[in-house]
Design a protein around this motif. Structure first.
Motif, PDB file in Angstrom:
ATOM      1  N   TRP A   1       3.803 -25.841  24.767  1.00 60.66           N
ATOM      2  CA  TRP A   1       3.770 -27.125  24.072  1.00 60.66           C
ATOM      3  C   TRP A   1       2.831 -27.019  22.886  1.00 60.66           C
ATOM      4  O   TRP A   1       2.067 -26.057  22.748  1.00 60.66           O
TER       5      TRP A   1
ATOM      6  N   PRO B   1       6.073 -22.482  30.477  1.00 64.85           N
ATOM      7  CA  PRO B   1       6.419 -23.496  29.475  1.00 64.85           C
ATOM      8  C   PRO B   1       5.302 -23.754  28.471  1.00 64.85           C
ATOM      9  O   PRO B   1       4.126 -23.820  28.842  1.00 64.85           O
TER      10      PRO B   1
ATOM     11  N   GLU C   1       8.558 -34.922  22.093  1.00 70.92           N
ATOM     12  CA  GLU C   1       9.835 -34.370  21.660  1.00 70.92           C
ATOM     13  C   GLU C   1      10.177 -33.196  22.563  1.00 70.92           C
ATOM     14  O   GLU C   1       9.393 -32.238  22.679  1.00 70.92           O
ATOM     15  N   ASP C   2      11.309 -33.263  23.221  1.00 75.67           N
ATOM     16  CA  ASP C   2      11.772 -32.205  24.114  1.00 75.67           C
ATOM     17  C   ASP C   2      12.390 -31.096  23.268  1.00 75.67           C
ATOM     18  O   ASP C   2      13.413 -31.289  22.615  1.00 75.67           O
TER      19      ASP C   2
ATOM     20  N   GLU D   1       8.321 -27.837  25.867  1.00 76.20           N
ATOM     21  CA  GLU D   1       9.514 -27.271  26.471  1.00 76.20           C
ATOM     22  C   GLU D   1       9.902 -28.082  27.704  1.00 76.20           C
ATOM     23  O   GLU D   1       9.046 -28.498  28.492  1.00 76.20           O
ATOM     24  N   SER D   2      11.203 -28.273  27.893  1.00 75.56           N
ATOM     25  CA  SER D   2      11.690 -29.118  28.981  1.00 75.56           C
ATOM     26  C   SER D   2      11.359 -28.555  30.354  1.00 75.56           C
ATOM     27  O   SER D   2      11.360 -29.302  31.346  1.00 75.56           O
ATOM     28  N   ARG D   3      11.070 -27.256  30.432  1.00 76.54           N
ATOM     29  CA  ARG D   3      10.742 -26.663  31.725  1.00 76.54           C
ATOM     30  C   ARG D   3       9.455 -27.216  32.332  1.00 76.54           C
ATOM     31  O   ARG D   3       9.159 -26.962  33.500  1.00 76.54           O
TER      32      ARG D   3
ATOM     33  N   LEU E   1       6.982 -34.859  31.282  1.00 77.16           N
ATOM     34  CA  LEU E   1       7.211 -35.430  29.955  1.00 77.16           C
ATOM     35  C   LEU E   1       7.096 -36.954  29.990  1.00 77.16           C
ATOM     36  O   LEU E   1       6.538 -37.571  29.067  1.00 77.16           O
TER      37      LEU E   1
ATOM     38  N   GLU F   1      10.856 -33.240  33.717  1.00 77.04           N
ATOM     39  CA  GLU F   1      11.012 -34.588  33.186  1.00 77.04           C
ATOM     40  C   GLU F   1       9.889 -35.506  33.630  1.00 77.04           C
ATOM     41  O   GLU F   1       9.444 -36.381  32.885  1.00 77.04           O
TER      42      GLU F   1
ATOM     43  N   GLY G   1      13.636 -28.287  24.376  1.00 73.76           N
ATOM     44  CA  GLY G   1      14.560 -27.436  25.114  1.00 73.76           C
ATOM     45  C   GLY G   1      13.794 -26.520  26.037  1.00 73.76           C
ATOM     46  O   GLY G   1      12.560 -26.470  26.023  1.00 73.76           O
ATOM     47  N   PRO G   2      14.507 -25.743  26.856  1.00 72.72           N
ATOM     48  CA  PRO G   2      13.819 -24.989  27.909  1.00 72.72           C
ATOM     49  C   PRO G   2      13.023 -23.783  27.419  1.00 72.72           C
ATOM     50  O   PRO G   2      11.935 -23.505  27.926  1.00 72.72           O
TER      51      PRO G   2
END
Length: 611
Positions: free
Chosen positions: A533, A531, A574-575, A555-557, A563, A560, A577-578
């Motif tokens: 960022w 992941p 800001e998410d 990245e959401s991976r 984050l 949560e 996505g994966p």
């Protein structure tokens, strides 16, 4: 091995290696192919900084394909037009196209093949067609109105039959194929000598029919740009004739048993070195190991991941604050101090437990930092607007641009890495000449680089507009070389070429990649896949210079819980996505002499190949 951001470029490079060419030949073939198949990210009329490693001499070097500001492009000429910034699109943003000259220089000095052998794939794809990727069709759709109402030469190429092409449809650029063929004909007319042919092609581009077409178009055809007003431009044939690609030494810093090599501070490359020196001063080794998923599959510590991402982002904000205060194509950039252990220790002390706001440049050698007034005004507007503006500058996505209807984009590019059987390596980040940012030159099928937008229309700054000066580019190829000498069974040192597209994010996405590979023990592919960022608090380099206060895109991976932990630290998360951030690739030589390469899976477009 070849790894790049497009499978056809990787295939073109491998074709050359299979035929006996070296890494430099292969990189040129891949680079020319990229100008055809990723026209929204680079072009034959664009820019191309290149890092090479000559294994037999154990020598890294830079070929600078970043063109300069035109002779007529003074601050006064722009302000007389009522402008306070250089528009991000159109004729006024054009600088000398440097990519073609850089590829020719690399081929002539270090390659072994004639120009015909490395141009063949690009000519074929331009003439006979290739499947246009979805990102390119989306870019064309975003500027369809601009093309149909204001840029007819672009509409003629990119709106075949008056329509936006479908993703995956066969796409051709007949004018570009003709341009390639004319350049090749000039080379072949020079006779059988390889170097004479390459020189003749360069003459045809920079002093012949290409320069003549550019001069006539830019100087006499006012066209719409992002200011909302049509303008002619300042680029002339004489500017092209006066320019040549240059070879320069790299700038390097030690990290994790390697030397990391970048361009000098006319590009943003040293900002990666600054981040690594500060992270080294913070002693991140143990933190990285705790935050990396092990090969056995054990999950990393949430607390360690939160701490690692927070620390890396805060260090990025500090380093990029220095970039905007000190970097430029000037002789007095205090780079020795900026990369020194003592300065890194000072900067490391500023990393606190929560997200910091504002710009925090340092004072190397006791000097007082100074920012462009336009940058400070842009940041004031962002602070008043609050968070949530990051996607306006395209911070979320595969590193590819979010394009406005007038062609404004945060800038993006493509990338290629090559290693050959002799240990030679190339890392190149060709860019500019974007279809959305500059109108197609009639009859040539190419657009011009718009990097003049990175200059400031304020005198006395390292990045102030000065005729003949290079813009402080975001393009940032890289090399990592082992510090412990030659390896067994191969020439040169172990290490790898690497890089990514992504404008201001180029030297952010590579940080977690290097930490995970060099400190965390992940192989190249796993380090790329992990992941990603980046900070959106970093000042944007492209018109309109937006940013998000304390912004962090991830990245959401990451998870949560991670984050949420970063939000608790004060980051505006800001998410994305994966699988959304970066398009890294890498190619190199392991300690045991085995060649390795890896490419980015995001977007299902990058490709690594080898034998």
């Amino acid at each position: 091995m070849v790894a790049s951001t497009h499978w056809l470029a990787s295939a073109a490079g491998m074709r050359v290696l299979e035929a006996g060419g070296n890494a430099f030949d292969a990189a040129v073939a891949a680079g020319f192919t990229l100008t055809v198949v990723e026209p929204h990210l680079n072009g034959l009329g664009g820019d191309a900084p290149i890092l090479g490693y000559e294994a037999a001499q154990d020598r890294p070097f830079v070929v600078c394909g970043q063109g300069v500001a035109p002779a007529e492009a003074t601050i006064e000429r722009y302000t007389d037009l009522g402008l306070t910034v250089v528009p991000g699109t159109g004729h006024l943003a054009a600088v000398v196209p440097g990519a073609f000259g850089a590829w020719l220089d690399l081929l002539a000095r270090y390659g072994t093949l004639p120009l015909a052998d490395v141009l063949g794939p690009a000519i074929g794809y331009a003439r006979d067609g290739f499947p246009l990727v979805g990102a390119a069709t989306r870019t064309i759709a975003a500027v369809e109105e601009l093309f149909t109402e204001h840029w007819p030469t672009s509409a003629a190429v990119y709106l075949p039959h008056g329509q936006v092409p479908e993703a995956g449809a066969r796409f051709t650029n007949a004018d570009l194929a003709t341009t390639f063929a004319r350049l090749l004909a000039a080379a072949e007319a020079a006779g059988p000598a390889r170097e004479a042919g390459i020189e003749a092609a360069g003459h045809a581009f920079y002093e012949g029919f290409v320069a003549e077409a550019v001069d006539a178009f830019v100087g006499s055809t006012p066209l719409m740009d992002s200011s909302g007003t049509p303008h002619t431009g300042f680029l002339r044939g004489a500017d092209l004739a006066a320019w040549r690609a240059t070879e320069e030494p790299t700038v390097a810093a030690p990290f994790a048993g390697h030397e990391i090599h970048k361009t000098a501070a006319w590009g943003q490359g040293p900002v990666l070195l600054q981040q690594l020196t500060v992270l080294d001063a913070l002693g991140v080794d143990e933190l990285v190991r705790a935050a990396v998923r092990t090969p056995t599959g054990s999950r990393p510590s949430v607390d360690a991941l939160v701490e690692l991402v927070h620390t890396v982002v805060e260090v990025a904000d500090l380093a990029f604050a220095d970039r905007d205060a000190w970097y430029g194509d000037v002789p007095d950039v205090p780079l020795t101090t900026l990369l020194s252990p003592a300065y890194a220790t000072q900067r490391a002390a500023l990393v606190g437990p929560t997200a910091a706001g504002g710009l925090r440049p340092g004072s190397p050698d006791g000097r007082t930092p100074r920012y462009a007034q336009a940058l400070l005004e842009a940041r004031e507007r962002a602070e008043r607007a609050g968070t949530g503006a990051s996607s306006a500058r395209g911070s979320v996505g595969l590193g590819e641009p979010t394009v406005s209807r007038l062609g404004l984009s945060p800038g993006d590019t493509c990338h290629v890495d090559v290693v050959d059987r002799w240990g030679n390596r190339v890392s190149a980040t060709p860019s500019g000449g974007w279809l959305q940012s500059s109108p197609v030159v009639p009859g040539l099928g190419l657009s011009l680089p718009t990097r003049a937008q990175m200059f400031w229309l304020e005198a006395g700054l390292p990045s102030s507009l000065v005729p003949g000066r290079r813009p402080r580019t975001t393009l940032s190829p890289a090399l990592a070389l082992r510090v412990d000498g030659p390896i067994t069974g191969s020439s040169g040192r172990a290490g790898f070429a690497f890089g990514t597209p992504g404008g201001d994010q180029q030297d952010q996405w590579t940080v977690p990649f290097l930490l995970r590979h060099l400190l965390g023990g992940l192989d190249l592919q796993a380090a790329i896949d992990a992941p990603a960022w980046h900070s959106a608090h970093v000042p944007g380099s492209f018109d309109p210079r937006t940013h998000t206060p304390r912004g962090l895109v991830a990245e959401s991976r990451l998870g949560e819980a991670v984050l949420a932990g970063l939000r608790e630290r004060g980051h505006a998360v800001e998410d994305a996505g994966p699988w959304a951030l970066g398009r890294l690739s890498a190619a190199g030589v392991r300690d045991d002499g085995l060649l390795v390469a890896a490419a980015n899976p995001r977007g299902r477009q990058g490709y690594a190949a080898g034998r």
